[in-house]
Design a protein around this motif. Structure first.
Motif, PDB file in Angstrom:
ATOM      1  N   ILE A  87       0.856  -1.186   0.000  1.00 12.67           N
ATOM      2  CA  ILE A  87       0.000   0.000   0.000  1.00 12.67           C
ATOM      3  C   ILE A  87       0.894   1.240   0.000  1.00 12.67           C
ATOM      4  N   GLY A  88       0.693   2.105  -0.993  1.00 12.27           N
ATOM      5  CA  GLY A  88       1.443   3.349  -1.056  1.00 12.27           C
ATOM      6  C   GLY A  88       0.584   4.525  -0.627  1.00 12.27           C
ATOM      7  N   ILE A  89       1.251   5.660  -0.383  1.00 15.28           N
ATOM      8  CA  ILE A  89       0.555   6.864   0.073  1.00 15.28           C
ATOM      9  C   ILE A  89       1.021   8.067  -0.740  1.00 15.28           C
ATOM     10  N   ILE A  90       0.070   8.802  -1.293  1.00 15.33           N
ATOM     11  CA  ILE A  90       0.356  10.143  -1.811  1.00 15.33           C
ATOM     12  C   ILE A  90      -0.413  11.102  -0.913  1.00 15.33           C
ATOM     13  N   PRO A  91       0.293  11.873  -0.074  1.00 13.80           N
ATOM     14  CA  PRO A  91      -0.382  12.720   0.912  1.00 13.80           C
ATOM     15  C   PRO A  91      -1.178  13.833   0.232  1.00 13.80           C
ATOM     16  N   ALA A  92      -2.491  13.825   0.452  1.00  9.68           N
ATOM     17  CA  ALA A  92      -3.345  14.837  -0.166  1.00  9.68           C
ATOM     18  C   ALA A  92      -4.420  15.313   0.797  1.00  9.68           C
ATOM     19  N   GLY A  93      -4.233  15.034   2.083  1.00 10.65           N
ATOM     20  CA  GLY A  93      -5.230  15.411   3.077  1.00 10.65           C
ATOM     21  C   GLY A  93      -4.885  16.705   3.779  1.00 10.65           C
ATOM     22  N   SER A  94      -5.627  16.983   4.845  1.00  8.78           N
ATOM     23  CA  SER A  94      -5.396  18.202   5.619  1.00  8.78           C
ATOM     24  C   SER A  94      -4.210  18.049   6.567  1.00  8.78           C
ATOM     25  N   ALA A  95      -4.035  16.856   7.134  1.00  9.07           N
ATOM     26  CA  ALA A  95      -2.971  16.654   8.122  1.00  9.07           C
ATOM     27  C   ALA A  95      -1.917  15.647   7.665  1.00  9.07           C
ATOM     28  N   ASN A  96      -2.323  14.562   7.011  1.00 12.30           N
ATOM     29  CA  ASN A  96      -1.392  13.551   6.486  1.00 12.30           C
ATOM     30  C   ASN A  96      -0.498  12.964   7.573  1.00 12.30           C
ATOM     31  N   GLY A  97      -1.128  12.602   8.691  1.00 14.58           N
ATOM     32  CA  GLY A  97      -0.353  12.142   9.835  1.00 14.58           C
ATOM     33  C   GLY A  97       0.468  10.903   9.566  1.00 14.58           C
ATOM     34  N   MET A  98      -0.113   9.907   8.916  1.00 10.46           N
ATOM     35  CA  MET A  98       0.608   8.652   8.702  1.00 10.46           C
ATOM     36  C   MET A  98       1.729   8.830   7.681  1.00 10.46           C
ATOM     37  N   HIS A 124       2.223  -2.981  12.147  1.00  7.17           N
ATOM     38  CA  HIS A 124       1.025  -3.476  12.819  1.00  7.17           C
ATOM     39  C   HIS A 124      -0.066  -2.405  12.806  1.00  7.17           C
ATOM     40  N   ALA A 125      -1.252  -2.807  13.193  1.00  4.66           N
ATOM     41  CA  ALA A 125      -2.391  -1.905  13.322  1.00  4.66           C
ATOM     42  C   ALA A 125      -3.122  -2.281  14.606  1.00  4.66           C
ATOM     43  N   ILE A 126      -4.173  -1.529  14.913  1.00  5.90           N
ATOM     44  CA  ILE A 126      -4.993  -1.821  16.088  1.00  5.90           C
ATOM     45  C   ILE A 126      -6.438  -1.988  15.630  1.00  5.90           C
ATOM     46  N   LYS A 127      -7.102  -2.980  16.134  1.00  4.48           N
ATOM     47  CA  LYS A 127      -8.545  -3.122  15.936  1.00  4.48           C
ATOM     48  C   LYS A 127      -9.221  -2.446  17.119  1.00  4.48           C
ATOM     49  N   VAL A 128      -9.970  -1.375  16.851  1.00  4.36           N
ATOM     50  CA  VAL A 128     -10.622  -0.595  17.902  1.00  4.36           C
ATOM     51  C   VAL A 128     -12.126  -0.599  17.646  1.00  4.36           C
ATOM     52  N   ASN A 129     -12.869  -1.276  18.509  1.00  5.46           N
ATOM     53  CA  ASN A 129     -14.327  -1.407  18.315  1.00  5.46           C
ATOM     54  C   ASN A 129     -14.667  -1.832  16.886  1.00  5.46           C
ATOM     55  N   LYS A 130     -13.939  -2.822  16.400  1.00  2.92           N
ATOM     56  CA  LYS A 130     -14.117  -3.405  15.057  1.00  2.92           C
ATOM     57  C   LYS A 130     -13.651  -2.481  13.929  1.00  2.92           C
ATOM     58  N   GLU A 131     -13.068  -1.326  14.277  1.00  2.18           N
ATOM     59  CA  GLU A 131     -12.528  -0.415  13.272  1.00  2.18           C
ATOM     60  C   GLU A 131     -11.016  -0.613  13.167  1.00  2.18           C
ATOM     61  N   LEU A 132     -10.503  -0.560  11.930  1.00  2.00           N
ATOM     62  CA  LEU A 132      -9.066  -0.631  11.720  1.00  2.00           C
ATOM     63  C   LEU A 132      -8.445   0.721  12.055  1.00  2.00           C
ATOM     64  N   CYS A 133      -7.487   0.734  12.960  1.00  2.00           N
ATOM     65  CA  CYS A 133      -6.754   1.960  13.316  1.00  2.00           C
ATOM     66  C   CYS A 133      -5.301   1.795  12.904  1.00  2.00           C
ATOM     67  N   ILE A 134      -4.852   2.639  11.991  1.00  2.00           N
ATOM     68  CA  ILE A 134      -3.461   2.585  11.531  1.00  2.00           C
ATOM     69  C   ILE A 134      -2.614   3.610  12.269  1.00  2.00           C
ATOM     70  N   HIS A 135      -3.198   4.741  12.561  1.00  2.00           N
ATOM     71  CA  HIS A 135      -2.455   5.895  13.054  1.00  2.00           C
ATOM     72  C   HIS A 135      -2.755   6.140  14.531  1.00  2.00           C
ATOM     73  N   LEU A 136      -3.840   6.830  14.818  1.00  2.00           N
ATOM     74  CA  LEU A 136      -4.209   7.173  16.192  1.00  2.00           C
ATOM     75  C   LEU A 136      -5.725   7.178  16.350  1.00  2.00           C
ATOM     76  N   SER A 137      -6.172   6.631  17.457  1.00  2.00           N
ATOM     77  CA  SER A 137      -7.579   6.687  17.830  1.00  2.00           C
ATOM     78  C   SER A 137      -7.660   7.311  19.208  1.00  2.00           C
ATOM     79  N   ASP A 138      -8.768   7.984  19.497  1.00  2.00           N
ATOM     80  CA  ASP A 138      -8.904   8.527  20.843  1.00  2.00           C
ATOM     81  C   ASP A 138     -10.351   8.789  21.201  1.00  2.00           C
ATOM     82  N   ILE A 139     -10.573   8.955  22.498  1.00  2.00           N
ATOM     83  CA  ILE A 139     -11.861   9.396  23.021  1.00  2.00           C
ATOM     84  C   ILE A 139     -11.623  10.685  23.794  1.00  2.00           C
TER      85      ILE A 139
END
Length: 292
Positions: A87-98, A124-139
């Motif tokens: 999987i490649g990335i071309i950063p085109a978002g507002s923050a592009n954290g990953m 690696h990644a994290i499964k958070v409430n059945k969601e794939l988290c690659i970067h950061l999740s928070d409450i």
């Protein structure tokens, strides 16, 4: 015998970023002078995983490239988790954290070139409430900022600052409880981050101990609205003040909250929850990164 010619599939989110760059045209123009075969697909406003999976399977590409922000990368990764497809990335978002986390160039031509010249790395990644988290999740606090950011019409760091200012005056602490490494925590907190990466797309480092290729993730318990504490650690590399922020390394975790709280994964606001179940997904993604 000639080496097999590579085929790249570019999944483009036309709604990412400021909208002043035609990514599809730029990509096609770049590859006119290359021997690599490419295919492009622009994401519609509403695109299900089943739709995107069908596009990826039909293309039979050697590499699949997400053109957008962290949300676009998450969408593509959900289709390719636990596969060998790079999987490649071309950063085109507002923050592009990953992209920043992995050292992907933010300059467009360099990022396009990396899609064919880069090496691959399992993370690696994290499964958070059945969601794939690659970067950061928070409450909590930051998830509320993401919610307010999504509600504002403009993109960019100024809009993020407006959302953060609103959150600072309107968000209230949560009552959270969880058990980590044999210790039970019951605490009022501004936010709790589940961190695969080390820093947010703004550049603010929330997780100095983070590694993308170990088999643990970090739980960052922010007890106060401690922006200055985070900045101090980012600049001086001093340890956390445990009265304000604590960090725990775990491979799985359940968090309960007294009331429903704001929740986000990789920059996508997902509503309110009163519990979080998180578990590590070792070597879940094969990512293209700079060769050096």
């Amino acid at each position: 015998m000639k080496p097999k010619q590579q085929k790249l599939l570019f999944i483009i989110n036309p709604g990412s970023g400021s909208g002043d760059i035609d990514y599809k045209t730029e990509i096609i123009t770049f590859f006119k002078t290359q021997s690599t075969t490419i295919e492009t697909y622009e994401l519609p406003v509403s695109c299900s995983l089943d739709q995107l999976n069908a596009i990826i399977k039909k293309a039979k590409a050697d590499r699949v490239i997400a053109v957008g922000g962290d949300g676009t990368l998450k969408l593509v990764s959900e289709c390719l988790v636990d596969t060998e497809t790079p999987i490649g990335i071309i950063p085109a978002g507002s923050a592009n954290g990953m992209a920043k986390e992995l050292g992907i160039p933010l300059e467009l031509q360099e990022a396009i070139e990396l899609t064919i010249a880069g090496k691959t790395k399992k993370i690696h990644a994290i499964k958070v409430n059945k969601e794939l988290c690659i970067h950061l999740s928070d409450i909590g606090f930051n998830a509320y900022i993401v919610k307010k950011f999504d509600e504002l019409p403009e993109r960019g760091m100024l809009t993020y600052a407006k959302a953060a200012w609103h959150a600072f005056w309107n968000h209230r602490k949560m009552d959270v409880s969880f058990t980590a490494n044999g210790r039970t925590i019951k605490q009022k907190a501004a936010m709790v981050a589940l961190a695969n990466a080390t820093k947010y797309g703004t550049g603010l480092q929330i997780n100095p101990d983070g590694k993308l290729d170990d088999e643990l993730f970090e739980v960052i318990l922010v007890k106060e609205y401690a922006v200055m504490e985070i900045l101090k650690i980012w600049i001086s590399k001093l340890p956390w003040n445990p009265k304000k922020i604590e960090s725990f390394q775990v491979s799985a975790l359940k968090i309960n909250t007294r009331h429903k709280v704001h929740f986000q994964v990789d920059g996508e606001y997902l509503g309110r929850v009163d519990s979080i179940n998180a578990k590590i997904m070792p070597r879940a993604l094969n990512i293209i990164i700079p060769a050096d």
